[in-house]
Design a protein around this motif. Structure first.
Motif, short mmCIF file in Angstrom:
data_model
loop_
_atom_site.label_atom_id
_atom_site.label_comp_id
_atom_site.label_asym_id
_atom_site.label_seq_id
_atom_site.Cartn_x
_atom_site.Cartn_y
_atom_site.Cartn_z
N ALA A 1 -22.50 2.33 3.55
CA ALA A 1 -22.19 3.40 2.60
C ALA A 1 -21.56 2.87 1.32
N PHE A 2 -21.19 1.60 1.28
CA PHE A 2 -20.59 1.03 0.07
C PHE A 2 -21.66 0.95 -1.02
N PRO A 3 -21.31 1.27 -2.27
CA PRO A 3 -22.30 1.28 -3.35
C PRO A 3 -23.05 -0.03 -3.49
N ARG A 4 -24.37 0.03 -3.38
CA ARG A 4 -25.20 -1.17 -3.45
C ARG A 4 -25.12 -1.84 -4.83
N SER A 5 -25.04 -1.04 -5.88
CA SER A 5 -25.03 -1.62 -7.23
C SER A 5 -23.84 -2.55 -7.42
N ILE A 6 -22.66 -2.13 -6.93
CA ILE A 6 -21.46 -2.97 -7.05
C ILE A 6 -21.64 -4.24 -6.21
N LEU A 7 -22.14 -4.08 -4.99
CA LEU A 7 -22.32 -5.23 -4.10
C LEU A 7 -23.30 -6.23 -4.69
N TYR A 8 -24.46 -5.75 -5.17
CA TYR A 8 -25.49 -6.65 -5.66
C TYR A 8 -25.04 -7.37 -6.94
N GLN A 9 -24.33 -6.67 -7.82
CA GLN A 9 -23.81 -7.33 -9.02
C GLN A 9 -22.80 -8.41 -8.65
N THR A 10 -21.99 -8.13 -7.62
CA THR A 10 -21.01 -9.12 -7.16
C THR A 10 -21.71 -10.35 -6.61
N LEU A 11 -22.72 -10.15 -5.78
CA LEU A 11 -23.46 -11.28 -5.20
C LEU A 11 -24.15 -12.09 -6.30
N ILE B 1 -25.26 -17.29 1.31
CA ILE B 1 -24.53 -16.05 1.58
C ILE B 1 -25.18 -15.33 2.75
N GLU B 2 -24.37 -14.98 3.74
CA GLU B 2 -24.85 -14.20 4.88
C GLU B 2 -24.25 -12.80 4.76
N LEU B 3 -25.11 -11.83 4.50
CA LEU B 3 -24.67 -10.44 4.34
C LEU B 3 -24.98 -9.67 5.62
N MET B 4 -23.93 -9.17 6.26
CA MET B 4 -24.08 -8.39 7.49
C MET B 4 -23.77 -6.93 7.19
N GLU B 5 -24.79 -6.09 7.30
CA GLU B 5 -24.61 -4.67 7.01
C GLU B 5 -24.19 -3.93 8.27
N SER B 6 -23.24 -3.04 8.13
CA SER B 6 -22.64 -2.39 9.30
C SER B 6 -22.39 -0.91 9.01
N ILE B 7 -21.96 -0.21 10.04
CA ILE B 7 -21.62 1.21 9.92
C ILE B 7 -20.23 1.43 10.52
N LEU B 8 -19.37 2.18 9.79
CA LEU B 8 -18.04 2.57 10.27
C LEU B 8 -17.20 1.37 10.67
N SER B 9 -16.83 1.20 11.95
CA SER B 9 -15.90 0.14 12.35
C SER B 9 -16.57 -1.22 12.47
N GLY B 10 -17.89 -1.29 12.26
CA GLY B 10 -18.62 -2.54 12.48
C GLY B 10 -18.15 -3.69 11.62
N ALA B 11 -17.84 -3.45 10.35
CA ALA B 11 -17.44 -4.54 9.45
C ALA B 11 -16.13 -5.18 9.91
N ARG C 1 -12.94 -16.41 -2.76
CA ARG C 1 -12.02 -15.87 -3.76
C ARG C 1 -12.78 -15.34 -4.98
N ALA C 2 -13.85 -16.03 -5.35
CA ALA C 2 -14.67 -15.55 -6.46
C ALA C 2 -15.33 -14.22 -6.11
N PHE C 3 -15.80 -14.09 -4.88
CA PHE C 3 -16.39 -12.82 -4.43
C PHE C 3 -15.38 -11.69 -4.53
N LEU C 4 -14.16 -11.94 -4.06
CA LEU C 4 -13.12 -10.91 -4.12
C LEU C 4 -12.83 -10.50 -5.56
N GLY C 5 -12.73 -11.50 -6.44
CA GLY C 5 -12.41 -11.20 -7.83
C GLY C 5 -13.49 -10.37 -8.51
N HIS C 6 -14.74 -10.75 -8.33
CA HIS C 6 -15.85 -10.01 -8.93
C HIS C 6 -15.96 -8.60 -8.35
N LEU C 7 -15.78 -8.48 -7.04
CA LEU C 7 -15.89 -7.16 -6.41
C LEU C 7 -14.80 -6.22 -6.90
N ARG C 8 -13.58 -6.73 -7.00
CA ARG C 8 -12.47 -5.92 -7.52
C ARG C 8 -12.77 -5.43 -8.94
#
Length: 294
Positions: free
Chosen positions: A103-113, A125-135, A281-288
């Protein structure tokens, strides 16, 4: 100065976790005699009995149970220190594993990646997509370094990253829209609801309003949208995922007196900032940054 060693405590932990000296020896690839020696040496140093044998079972004593709770934290911290040292030695990690709720916005995620890959072009990069408590479950299992989840961590700090709006919708041809009036709970209960299955094995829960007796549970937001477009039910889905279909009129927001829209906070979760390498750390910074300026 401590009279016990971390290796002795690791052998003690292995026996406790695997239920015996023989099982522990197989699990940690040590001889049974070396594990016996380490645990008995620990008991001599501490002056307490850690295990008792009842029949064929090796069980913790009361003292052993109390010490195990404390040593689990110590060994975990030692592992984190080793990871920090590895990061310092290697400089840049070769792989980054991220668990992200669907449910997290794809546009933000893809720009971050994209930004991270531009900065570190050789990173895998290994992206694991999950639902609710999965992440968060993937984070707890050590399969992901970072989790983006609608839930906070129970035993660590969580950082608000953004709000996601969910809207109650159905296809334009769904019977609910043929009523041509404000809907009631009874109207919803008489129709099929499409809900998302929690991908976390520990919780396995559904989320949100679940008043409909007829319910189909699916594993992906995309599947939910496909069923909605076929007028096979109604659901609450992220507005960003539904936006193009709302704009085209293929999906229509349910005319409810209240609750047709609700917001959910998403969190940025990780276990220990000191163990994260420069790519993480770069991922965190860009995502924020991107989440704040979306």
């Amino acid at each position: 100065m401590a009279r016990s060693t971390l290796e002795q405590w690791r052998m003690f932990q292995a026996v406790a976790e695997h239920g015996g000296f023989h099982q522990a020896a197989e699990a940690v690839f040590k001889s049974q005699s070396s594990i016996h020696h380490a645990v008995h040496k620990l008991e001599d140093v501490l002056g307490v009995t850690l295990f008792q044998v009842e029949g064929r079972k090796t069980q913790l004593t009361a003292a052993g149970e109390q010490l195990l709770r404390r040593i689990n934290f110590l060994i975990s911290e030692a592992g984190r220190m080793e990871q920090v040292a590895i990061n310092l030695q290697s400089g840049v990690e070769s792989k980054l594993s991220i668990a992200v709720d669907e449910a997290f916005p794809r546009s933000i995620l893809y720009q971050t990646l994209e930004a991270v890959s531009h900065e570190y072009p050789l990173i895998r990069i290994e992206l694991m997509e999950s639902i609710l408590s999965g992440a968060n479950e993937l984070l707890a299992q050590g399969k992901a370094e970072i989790a983006v989840s609608p839930f906070t961590l129970a035993d660590n700090l969580s950082e608000d990253i953004c709000q996601v709006e969910f809207v109650g919708v159905a296809g334009a041809g769904h019977p609910l829209h043929q009523l041509d009036r404000e809907l009631t709970l009874e109207d919803l209960k008489e129709c099929r609801q499409i809900v998302l299955r929690d991908s976390g094995l520990a919780r396995e829960k559904e989320h949100g309003w679940l008043g409909s007796e007829q319910r189909w549970t699916v594993s992906h937001v995309g599947t939910s949208i496909e069923l909605l477009l076929k007028n096979l039910g109604f659901a609450w889905i992220p507005r960003h995922a539904a936006q193009s279909f709302l704009a085209s009129g293929q999906l229509i927001v349910l005319p409810l007196p209240r609750g047709s829209s609700r917001s959910m906070t998403f969190y940025l979760n990780f276990n220990d900032a000191d163990t994260l390498g420069p790519v993480a750390r770069a991922f965190l910074g860009h995502l924020r940054y991107l989440a704040q300026h979306a």
